[in-house]
Motif scaffolding. Structure first.
Motif, PDB file in Angstrom:
ATOM      1  N   LEU A 163     -54.367  20.276  22.038  1.00 50.05           N
ATOM      2  CA  LEU A 163     -53.394  18.577  20.815  1.00 50.05           C
ATOM      3  C   LEU A 163     -55.251  18.330  20.338  1.00 50.05           C
ATOM      4  O   LEU A 163     -55.338  17.911  18.995  1.00 50.05           O
ATOM      5  N   CYS A 164     -56.508  18.765  20.604  1.00 53.27           N
ATOM      6  CA  CYS A 164     -57.347  17.853  20.415  1.00 53.27           C
ATOM      7  C   CYS A 164     -58.531  19.035  19.334  1.00 53.27           C
ATOM      8  O   CYS A 164     -59.580  18.906  18.632  1.00 53.27           O
ATOM      9  N   GLY A 165     -58.514  20.117  20.239  1.00 54.98           N
ATOM     10  CA  GLY A 165     -58.951  21.335  19.841  1.00 54.98           C
ATOM     11  C   GLY A 165     -58.083  22.249  18.677  1.00 54.98           C
ATOM     12  O   GLY A 165     -58.795  22.437  17.986  1.00 54.98           O
ATOM     13  N   PHE A 166     -57.405  22.995  19.478  1.00 55.83           N
ATOM     14  CA  PHE A 166     -56.538  23.956  18.732  1.00 55.83           C
ATOM     15  C   PHE A 166     -55.797  22.903  17.620  1.00 55.83           C
ATOM     16  O   PHE A 166     -55.392  23.288  16.578  1.00 55.83           O
ATOM     17  N   GLY A 167     -55.041  22.208  17.532  1.00 57.50           N
ATOM     18  CA  GLY A 167     -54.677  20.900  17.343  1.00 57.50           C
ATOM     19  C   GLY A 167     -52.770  21.522  17.140  1.00 57.50           C
ATOM     20  O   GLY A 167     -52.641  22.488  17.817  1.00 57.50           O
ATOM     21  N   THR A 168     -51.814  20.504  16.899  1.00 58.59           N
ATOM     22  CA  THR A 168     -50.840  21.071  16.719  1.00 58.59           C
ATOM     23  C   THR A 168     -50.483  21.358  15.467  1.00 58.59           C
ATOM     24  O   THR A 168     -50.729  20.734  13.987  1.00 58.59           O
ATOM     25  N   ARG A 293     -51.784  22.484  10.567  1.00 53.46           N
ATOM     26  CA  ARG A 293     -52.654  22.732  11.664  1.00 53.46           C
ATOM     27  C   ARG A 293     -53.574  21.040  12.118  1.00 53.46           C
ATOM     28  O   ARG A 293     -54.556  21.286  11.156  1.00 53.46           O
ATOM     29  N   GLN A 294     -53.340  20.119  12.653  1.00 55.76           N
ATOM     30  CA  GLN A 294     -53.552  19.217  12.953  1.00 55.76           C
ATOM     31  C   GLN A 294     -54.379  18.223  13.830  1.00 55.76           C
ATOM     32  O   GLN A 294     -53.371  18.591  14.493  1.00 55.76           O
ATOM     33  N   GLN A 295     -55.803  18.576  14.457  1.00 57.61           N
ATOM     34  CA  GLN A 295     -56.139  17.546  15.658  1.00 57.61           C
ATOM     35  C   GLN A 295     -55.871  16.477  15.696  1.00 57.61           C
ATOM     36  O   GLN A 295     -56.192  15.644  15.265  1.00 57.61           O
ATOM     37  N   GLU A 296     -55.275  16.370  16.883  1.00 57.34           N
ATOM     38  CA  GLU A 296     -54.532  15.013  16.995  1.00 57.34           C
ATOM     39  C   GLU A 296     -55.576  13.807  18.334  1.00 57.34           C
ATOM     40  O   GLU A 296     -56.169  14.526  18.610  1.00 57.34           O
ATOM     41  N   SER A 367     -52.943  28.702  21.831  1.00 62.62           N
ATOM     42  CA  SER A 367     -52.536  27.059  22.003  1.00 62.62           C
ATOM     43  C   SER A 367     -51.240  27.332  22.765  1.00 62.62           C
ATOM     44  O   SER A 367     -50.643  26.715  23.922  1.00 62.62           O
TER      45      SER A 367
END
Length: 455
Positions: A163-168, A293-296, A367
């Protein structure tokens, strides 16, 4: 050749990740056991024949041939049989007459005594004080919780990476597609027929990769917001400001009144009394969103893990029913439920398919593989907490029951009942192992002949 190699790489990633997860699970048991003074004879990853081992102090560390689990061998897992129970067994035998054996003595009693004997063999002379069963209840709970908690921590770390590295991939305010014409919701056409009405988006000059900045002066921060404005503005000309190639451009769009299927707040289709999808008329422009793609934030990690925990918990509660359904679909040639249970073999196969998705960016594939490992650790966490032996939850339940018994004995000033004889659950343990073995065999067979596929 490349596809086959990628398939193998996907499987290897899952196998290595599973072995590491199992190893860390057992370390979660090992560290507190040694800290509390319990003698640990073995730390093993896998089952079956030993492939490699080494002796470090009093503990043998090794790897076995079948990487589908692991264990640590602690001294004195079960307490010895009480003298009173031995005397009672002798009286029962005498009352039954010479040579007579009850069903309990011949089957369940034998299993229980075998468990006690196996436990006694792990206790070296003069080291009775280093046995597991003599530990205080809280310490035993800590040891048995150590494994599942380790899997939970692994899952949290992997979810943070995803979620925080690759993002979704999330819906953005950028246009991903523009329809050429207007088609009703009930239409099955895949191209615009002759004489079809051009879509308002195409007529206004909206192009893919345009980013919507505002509509009629309202700043747009989400695609849902723009959709809501468009749907309630049928027949009304809207000033749509888009960013194209770094410059702002104002376009004039008039949404058409169009028919679409009605959905509820969860996105499910609303059905009428006849079971058919209901339709409604809304404003239509004919544009679709692009995904980015956005990091959370870190705050999204724990809710995601908890959601996975509840899903796995629900699956386990209905596991017997789900396995039966899997068997029925496999033996009747029907398609399996994509949300149903799979074996480790099935997870490896899915990982191989993910690795071979050439149309998907490699970052998305990585991911997904990490996400599979995270979900696998959540499953290990939840499954091991089931309060049945030989699972960790069975030992935890036994310790809790013992603690409750001793608490009430102390409150009512009764004699300490002593450690609970969890060895008596040996027959139940054998039954649980047998059931798990059958279910695993069914799932493995289904994953071979009727696998769940990403296609």
């Amino acid at each position: 050749m490349e596809t086959a190699l990628l398939f193998v790489i996907g499987i290897v990633v899952i196998v290595v990740g599973l072995v590491l997860s199992i190893g860390l699970h057992e370390i979660g048991h090992l560290i507190p056991a040694k800290r509390f003074g319990v003698k640990v004879g073995q730390y093993m990853i896998g089952f079956g024949p030993t492939l490699w081992s080494t002796q470090r102090g009093e503990t043998e560390y090794g790897v076995k041939a079948i990487p589908l689990g692991g264990y640590i061998s602690m001294s004195g897992m079960f307490p010895p049989q009480k003298t009173v129970e031995v005397a009672e067994d002798a009286l029962v035998g005498a009352a039954a007459g010479p040579g007579a054996r009850t069903a309990t003595t011949s089957i369940f009693g034998t299993l229980t005594q075998d468990a006690r004997d196996a436990s006694a063999e792990t206790v070296a002379p003069g080291e009775d004080d280093r046995t597991f069963y003599r530990l205080a209840v809280p310490k035993r709970i800590v040891i048995m919780l150590g494994g599942p908690v380790m899997n939970l921590l692994i899952a949290i770390v992997l979810y943070a990476v995803v979620l925080c590295g690759f993002g979704t991939q999330q819906v953005s305010t950028t246009v991903g597609s523009v329809s050429e014409c207007v088609l009703p919701a009930s239409s099955t056409a895949t191209s615009c027929p002759a004489g079809a009405t051009p879509s308002p988006g195409a007529a206004a000059g909206i192009r893919p990769k345009d980013t919507i900045v505002s509509i009629d002066g309202t700043q747009i921060t989400s695609w849902t917001q723009s959709t809501a404005i468009i749907q309630k503005s049928a027949g009304t000309t809207l000033d749509v400001v888009v960013r194209r190639d770094g410059a702002l451009k104002t376009l004039h769009v008039t949404p058409l009144r169009s028919e679409r299927y009605k959905t509820d707040s969860s996105g499910n289709y609303v059905l009428n009394a006849a079971g058919k999808k209901e339709t409604e008329e809304v404003g239509f422009v004919g544009i679709g969103a692009a995904y980015e793609r956005q990091q959370e934030p870190l705050t999204a990690v724990l809710p995601a893990v908890w959601s996975n925990v509840t899903e796995v918990g629900s699956l386990i509660v209905h596991l017997p029913q789900k396995v039966v359904q899997t068997a029925e679909s496999t033996f009747t040639g029907q398609k399996r439920d994509p949300n149903g249970p799979v074996s480790v073999f099935g997870v490896g196969r899915l990982a191989g398919e993910v690795a071979t998705l050439h149309s998907v960016p490699i970052l998305d594939r990585l991911s997904t593989l990490v996400g599979l490992l995270a979900s696998l650790n959540v499953a290990l966490f939840v499954f091991n907490l089931i309060p049945l032996l030989p699972l960790d939850g069975g030992h935890i339940a036994g310790a809790i029951i013992e603690g409750v018994r001793r608490f009430f004995a102390k409150v009512f000033k009764r004699r300490d009942p002593g450690p609970i004889d969890i060895a008596k659950a040996a027959p139940l343990t054998m039954a649980v192992v047998a059931v798990l073995g059958v279910m695993s065999a069914i799932l493995i067979y289904a994953d071979i002949v009727n696998p769940i596929s990403l296609g």
